[in-house]
Structures are given as structure tokens and as C-alpha cells.
Enzyme design. Structure first.
Site, short mmCIF file in Angstrom:
data_model
loop_
_atom_site.label_atom_id
_atom_site.label_comp_id
_atom_site.label_asym_id
_atom_site.label_seq_id
_atom_site.Cartn_x
_atom_site.Cartn_y
_atom_site.Cartn_z
N SER A 165 1.12 -4.98 3.88
CA SER A 165 2.24 -3.98 3.46
C SER A 165 3.26 -4.21 4.55
CB SER A 165 1.66 -2.64 3.61
OG SER A 165 2.16 -1.59 3.16
N GLU A 175 11.14 -10.33 -18.93
CA GLU A 175 10.78 -9.33 -20.07
C GLU A 175 11.89 -9.40 -20.93
OE1 GLU A 175 9.45 -5.91 -18.03
OE2 GLU A 175 8.06 -6.94 -16.86
N HIS A 220 4.36 -4.19 -19.98
CA HIS A 220 5.06 -3.47 -18.75
C HIS A 220 4.92 -1.91 -19.35
CE1 HIS A 220 8.47 -3.07 -15.60
NE2 HIS A 220 7.80 -1.98 -15.41
N ARG A 261 6.32 -6.21 -10.23
CA ARG A 261 7.36 -6.81 -10.90
C ARG A 261 7.24 -8.07 -11.16
NH1 ARG A 261 8.51 -2.39 -12.08
NH2 ARG A 261 10.62 -1.27 -11.70
N LEU A 275 0.79 -1.21 -0.16
CA LEU A 275 0.07 0.05 0.06
C LEU A 275 0.89 1.24 0.10
CD1 LEU A 275 -3.01 -0.16 -0.10
CD2 LEU A 275 -3.09 0.68 2.18
N GLY A 276 1.53 1.49 -1.06
CA GLY A 276 2.52 2.61 -1.34
C GLY A 276 1.64 3.61 -1.90
O1 LIG Z 1 7.76 -0.38 -13.81
C1 LIG Z 1 7.65 0.99 -13.82
C2 LIG Z 1 8.42 1.56 -12.87
O2 LIG Z 1 9.15 0.97 -11.87
O3 LIG Z 1 8.53 2.88 -12.89
#
Ligand SMILES: O=CC(=O)O
Length: 341
Positions: free
Chosen positions: A200, A287, A305, A258, A178-179
């Protein structure tokens, strides 16, 4: 060696800029450059050394500038390792044009007295929009229905199967992290009639959403999980077999954090065997390689992404990057510090 290198290398525009400008290394062009354009992004108060434009092999290029590079501007595609920092003893600042910092060896920066800044909150709205968009798409099969129509199946097969659509309202959505982005996701979901719960690093005392310190417990109480935390040693493969099994057959996963936060092999297995109901994925472990099995699944929505990439957020990022450089070189507090040493 430096003289020879300067003859061959016009990276950093040395012919036109005073040599006493602070030198900022860019290893690879961050995605923001192609959207905003170099002219607007690269302030003329600094000498930007663009490693990718140099005819020299990278190591030689870095060695030639080793004593003078004071800052590095990077993005997720250009790792900042301890070995790199070892080569550049004058570096005191790493600015990443990303929210995530998993490509930077933060421990090495700390040990070497190097400050680090990231994209702060400039991507929070766009990241949240994308996460909620992916959730709605998986539940309501928007892109799958789009394919159905385009392929002429509405005509040949009749109505799109109703049974596979899920209502968003009333869903219990567990937010993992929860950032800045997580908080914006929570606001949007509340407005859409969902019940928000979260895990979190710490319970946020200013929020009333139910908090679960254990991600399996969160999954067990959620219809969908949205992953938007940082990738760290602690969160790598945190979403594993146990979490999928706690989420259950009707559960949906969305990942805008990620790829490596999720055990991707296990996720693919669960999706293929119907052990979870669907996934909306903007990020992947390797990726741009995406597990081929996912291409066959209509309950999976894939995105390359790009969750946070809008021209608007890039404009804000541009100001933030320049603001951080200016703050650093005038000894003022950094605008979006991850580590201020
Ligand atoms: O994936 C995008 C970021 O970390 O800004």
C-alpha cells in the site's frame, strides 16, 4: 449564442425548472442512471444539464452554459480534463460516480480550486466479493467446469481433469492497495483461511498483516496477487515482467482495479506461456477490447468491468452523490472527498 442554443436545446429541463437552481453538467450517463432510473437519481434541487441529449455539438453546448455550470457529475466513461475545465470557469465541484478517479485531472482541479468527490466506500463490499469470487473461480475452475458440463464433455471425455484445481485455504494472497475494497478483501480471505499480506502507499499500523513496500517482494511471497489500488502515474504498469516472474508459475493474478495497472501484453504473454498459473480479470487496458488470446485460456476468468455494480451499491451511490451535492451547495463538509479545496 446562448439564446439560440436555449431555443434548440431542452437538456436540463429548462422549461420546468427555475433558472436559479445550481447547474450540474453530466457529460455521459453514468452506469448508475440505467439501473436506478433518472427520476430517483437526479434530485430536483439541481438543474442537470445532460450533454448527450443536446442537439448541439458538445463544444457549443458547453460554451452556451460555460458561465453557469457549477458542478460536474461524471463517471469513468467521461474524462474531466484540464481543457474541459478551462471551458467551464464556474465549476467548483466534480462528483464522480465511481471509486476510481483516474479519468479526472486531479492536478488541474487542485490548481483551479475545484473539489472532487468519489464513490467513497459504497462499492467496497461488492468489489471485495467480486475479487474473491474471481480468485476462487480461477483456483477451482468454476466457470471452466461449467463450460465442460454444458459442452457435454463430462459425458464424452469423462471427469474434469482434477490436476488443474487448487485449494484456497492456506493460500498466501498479496493485496495490492489496502483501501476500502482491499480491507474488505482481506477480511473475507482471512475468514476463508488464507494468509493475507499487502502493499500500500503506507504501512497500516493498525493491521498485523505483513506489509511489503516493494510489490516484487510481495509477489515473491504470494501465491496470488489481487490488484485493487488506484490507477495513478505511479501505479501505471506497476505489475510488470519482474512482478510476474516473482509471482512464478503457480501464481494467480486477480485485477479489479484498473487494467492499466498491469502491463497487459506481458500478462498475456505470461499466461500463454504458462509463466503464471491463471488470472481473474474484471478490468482491461483498452475496454471494452479484451486481448483475444485470453479467450482461449481456461485458466482465465473474464468479467466486463462489473465488479462493483449491484442495485444495492447503486442505491447507496445515489444517496452519496446527492449528499455530496447538498453538502457542497450548503457549504458543509463533503461526504466522500478526494480533494476538498
Ligand atoms: O470501476 C469502478 C469504479 O471505479 O467505481
Amino acid at each position: 449564442m446562448a439564446d439560440q442554443e436555449e431555443e434548440q436545446d431542452n437538456t436540463g429541463d429548462q422549461n420546468h425548472k427555475p433558472q436559479d437552481l445550481p447547474q450540474v453538467l453530466i457529460l455521459k450517463p453514468p452506469p448508475v442512471l440505467s439501473v436506478i432510473g433518472e427520476e430517483s437519481f437526479l434530485s430536483n434541487k439541481y438543474q442537470f444539464l445532460k450533454a448527450w441529449e443536446s442537439p448541439l455539438p458538445l463544444h457549443q453546448f458547453l460554451t452556451a452554459h460555460a458561465g453557469s455550470i457549477q458542478a460536474i457529475l461524471c463517471s469513468g466513461a467521461s474524462p474531466v480534463t484540464d481543457d474541459l475545465l478551462q471551458l467551464l470557469p464556474s465549476v467548483r465541484l466534480v462528483v464522480t460516480a465511481s471509486a476510481g478517479t483516474n479519468h479526472i485531472d486531479l492536478e488541474a482541479c487542485h490548481r483551479r480550486g475545484i473539489s472532487v468527490t468519489n464513490a467513497g466506500n459504497v462499492f467496497s463490499d461488492d468489489g471485495a466479493d467480486a475479487a474473491v469470487g474471481l480468485l476462487i473461480d480461477v483456483l477451482r475452475k468454476i466457470t471452466a467446469s461449467d463450460r465442460y458440463v454444458r459442452q457435454g464433455l463430462w459425458v464424452s471425455e469423462g471427469d474434469y481433469p482434477l490436476g488443474s484445481k487448487f485449494q484456497l485455504r492456506g493460500k498466501r494472497v498479496g493485496i495490492v492497495g489496502l483501501g476500502g475494497i482491499g480491507l474488505e478483501i482481506a477480511k473475507r480471505l482471512e475468514a476463508l483461511g488464507c494468509n493475507v499480506l499487502y502493499t500500500s502507499r503506507k504501512k497500516k499500523t493498525f493491521l498485523s498483516y505483513p506489509f511489503y513496500s516493494d510489490v516484487c517482494q510481495l509477489a515473491a511471497h504470494s501465491d496470488a496477487l489481487i490488484i485493487c489500488c488506484a490507477l495513478t502515474d505511479q501505479t501505471r504498469h506497476m505489475i510488470d515482467k519482474d512482478v510476474f516472474s516473482a509471482l512464478g508459475k503457480e501464481g494467480v493474478i486477480v485485477n479489479v482495479g484498473r487494467g492499466a495497472i498491469v502491463d497487459e501484453k506481458e500478462m498475456v504473454r505470461c499466461l500463454v506461456h504458462g509463466e503464471i498459473a491463471g488470472a481473474g480479470l474484471d478490468v482491461f487496458e483498452n475496454e471494452p477490447d479484451v486481448p483475444k488470446e485470453l479467450f482461449e485460456l481456461d485458466n482465465v476468468v473474464l468479467s466486463p468491468h462489473r465488479a462493483v455494480f449491484t442495485p444495492e451499491s447503486f442505491m447507496a451511490l445515489c444517496e452519496l452523490v446527492v449528499g455530496n451535492l447538498e453538502a457542497f451547495f450548503s457549504n458543509k463538509p463533503l461526504l466522500s472527498p478526494v480533494m476538498d479545496v
